[in-house]
Design a protein around this motif. Sequence first.
Motif, short mmCIF file in Angstrom:
data_model
loop_
_atom_site.label_atom_id
_atom_site.label_comp_id
_atom_site.label_asym_id
_atom_site.label_seq_id
_atom_site.Cartn_x
_atom_site.Cartn_y
_atom_site.Cartn_z
N UNK A 93 -61.59 41.88 16.17
CA UNK A 93 -62.96 42.07 16.61
C UNK A 93 -63.38 40.97 17.59
N UNK A 94 -64.31 41.28 18.47
CA UNK A 94 -64.82 40.25 19.39
C UNK A 94 -65.81 39.34 18.66
N UNK A 95 -65.96 38.13 19.18
CA UNK A 95 -66.99 37.20 18.70
C UNK A 95 -67.94 36.88 19.85
N UNK A 96 -69.26 36.87 19.60
CA UNK A 96 -69.86 37.15 18.30
C UNK A 96 -69.85 38.66 17.99
N UNK A 97 -69.90 39.00 16.70
CA UNK A 97 -69.99 40.37 16.23
C UNK A 97 -71.21 40.48 15.33
N UNK A 98 -71.98 41.56 15.45
CA UNK A 98 -73.19 41.67 14.62
C UNK A 98 -72.80 41.81 13.15
N UNK A 99 -73.69 41.38 12.28
CA UNK A 99 -73.40 41.28 10.85
C UNK A 99 -73.07 42.63 10.24
N UNK A 100 -73.72 43.71 10.69
CA UNK A 100 -73.46 45.03 10.12
C UNK A 100 -72.04 45.48 10.41
N UNK A 101 -71.58 45.28 11.64
CA UNK A 101 -70.22 45.66 12.00
C UNK A 101 -69.20 44.86 11.20
N UNK A 102 -69.42 43.56 11.11
CA UNK A 102 -68.48 42.73 10.37
C UNK A 102 -68.48 43.09 8.89
N UNK A 103 -69.68 43.33 8.31
CA UNK A 103 -69.74 43.69 6.89
C UNK A 103 -68.99 44.99 6.63
N UNK A 104 -69.17 45.98 7.52
CA UNK A 104 -68.46 47.25 7.34
C UNK A 104 -66.95 47.05 7.36
N UNK A 105 -66.47 46.20 8.27
CA UNK A 105 -65.03 45.94 8.34
C UNK A 105 -64.54 45.15 7.14
N UNK A 106 -65.36 44.23 6.63
CA UNK A 106 -64.99 43.48 5.42
C UNK A 106 -64.86 44.43 4.24
N UNK A 107 -65.85 45.30 4.06
CA UNK A 107 -65.82 46.26 2.94
C UNK A 107 -64.63 47.19 3.07
N UNK A 108 -64.37 47.70 4.28
CA UNK A 108 -63.23 48.59 4.49
C UNK A 108 -61.91 47.89 4.17
N UNK A 109 -61.79 46.64 4.61
CA UNK A 109 -60.56 45.88 4.35
C UNK A 109 -60.34 45.68 2.86
N UNK A 110 -61.40 45.34 2.14
CA UNK A 110 -61.29 45.13 0.70
C UNK A 110 -60.97 46.43 -0.02
N UNK A 111 -61.56 47.53 0.43
CA UNK A 111 -61.28 48.82 -0.19
C UNK A 111 -59.82 49.23 0.03
N UNK A 112 -59.31 49.00 1.21
CA UNK A 112 -57.91 49.33 1.49
C UNK A 112 -56.97 48.51 0.61
N UNK A 113 -57.30 47.23 0.46
CA UNK A 113 -56.44 46.34 -0.31
C UNK A 113 -56.48 46.65 -1.80
N UNK A 114 -57.69 46.99 -2.30
CA UNK A 114 -57.85 47.22 -3.74
C UNK A 114 -57.67 48.66 -4.14
N UNK A 115 -57.48 49.57 -3.16
CA UNK A 115 -57.37 50.99 -3.46
C UNK A 115 -58.56 51.45 -4.28
N UNK A 116 -59.76 51.13 -3.80
CA UNK A 116 -60.97 51.48 -4.51
C UNK A 116 -61.08 52.98 -4.67
N UNK A 117 -61.45 53.50 -5.86
CA UNK A 117 -61.57 54.94 -6.06
C UNK A 117 -62.68 55.52 -5.20
N UNK A 118 -62.61 56.82 -4.97
CA UNK A 118 -63.62 57.50 -4.18
C UNK A 118 -64.93 57.57 -4.93
N UNK A 119 -66.00 58.07 -4.25
CA UNK A 119 -67.34 58.13 -4.84
C UNK A 119 -67.34 58.89 -6.15
N UNK A 120 -66.59 60.02 -6.17
CA UNK A 120 -66.60 60.83 -7.38
C UNK A 120 -65.84 60.16 -8.52
#
Length: 460
Positions: A93-120
């Motif tokens: 990602x480029x710097x600076x990056x807005x907080x919403x974009x970075x937060x979405x990428x952080x959450x996505x990265x953690x979900x990929x790593x932890x294999x978080x279950x789907x909403x259901x």
Amino acid sequence: MHSIMIICPDNSPLKESEKWLSRYGFQVNTSSTLEQATRYYELAEFHLLLIDQESIDNTGIAMPETPPRIVLDTKPSLSTGVSSMSKGALYYLPLPTDSETLLNNVVNALEQHNHTPSHEEVPTSNSTDSPIEETLTLGTAGSGIIGQCQPMQDLFSDMRKIAGTDVTVLIRGESGTGKELVAKALHNLSLRSKNPIISVNCAAIPENLIESELFGHEKGAFTGASAAHDGLIFAADKGTLFLDEIGELPLEAQARLLRVLQEGEIRRVGATQSTKVNIRLITATHRDLMAMVKQGQFREDLYYRLYVMELLLPPLRERGEDISILAKSLLEKICQKHNKPVYSYSRTFDKAIRAHNWPGNVRELENAIERAVILSPKGKIDASNLKLATQQNSTSTTNSDAASSTETLTGTTLDDYFKHFVLTHQHKMTETQLAHSLGISRKSLWERRQKLFIPKKVTN
């Protein structure tokens, strides 16, 4: 709780993300270089690395294979991005990056790593799975909240009983007692622990922005809304939403929050369609919400939605030996933070700690110890560097309404006037009214309370 290591120079735009990621419930550590990070930390123990490309350029140090990482660059280029991704970075990602974009990428990265279950697949309190086992020992440093005294043990007992449910929780206690730590511990003990906890201080967001920040907005919903924004409640979907200082939430936002609790859905500002969300709500306040209901400052229907389960945090001055236990733990933590050898916790130092009334509770204790660590000579921590005398002489105990309302103006600085005005009027004004009278925002009022150790009026 997910732990994140930020590796960036002190002047990097990425440095700013430390505070707001912490507010969203992440455990964040920082290092200025990759060499420093590998020297003082076991990087494999973190869930995610956020790295400024400048801190790894020409270092010659091999990046670890784990944990996953996001690389950010003040001088982004296609070649560097391709190289970073080929070496294992999940995102570039480029710097600076807005907080919403970075937060979405952080959450996505953690979900990929932890294999978080789907909403259901997110378990709920009605799940047929066996009861949740306590993976944290409440009261120890590993749980994030320390305490051995009987009031804290009673609190931990209640927390264990309700953590595995989706029941709404209201946490009450003075400012600085650790209400957010309790909320995070509840989340970490819950069936939602693999999903995010989003922490929001309602008093720290300007009143005209709070609905947009919580519920999101559509593009063009108001002046300056150049793009659609999901909001923090949506970010907490499948996890936990912690609203601190819930008593400072404006009435309009209270009505929207009530709909979230009743219908399980949110509607962005300016939107016509609603979106379903699955959250567990935890709130906290130092105020008497029922008294606010009677004064027309808080919705009665929302109050009864929030007041399902209540947890009470004792003030630090009533926790006996816990004061010394906390001080020792904080001393070690702060020495490590400043890359100093851990000072010996002496009897003289403990005596000074125990003699103070701690109107600012654990937050004030942590700040005082950090002052002492920074100012003390090498090899010995000096109790005089706690700098408590002025605070002791000028600050009344937080549970004395009379002291607050009759505080006399003893100085001539703006800070003296500010403190005198707040202590004199806070028993009859809301935070919004106080801020308006002083000509500042509620966020500025909250920040200056922390800086000057001005306690809020507590009603039992």
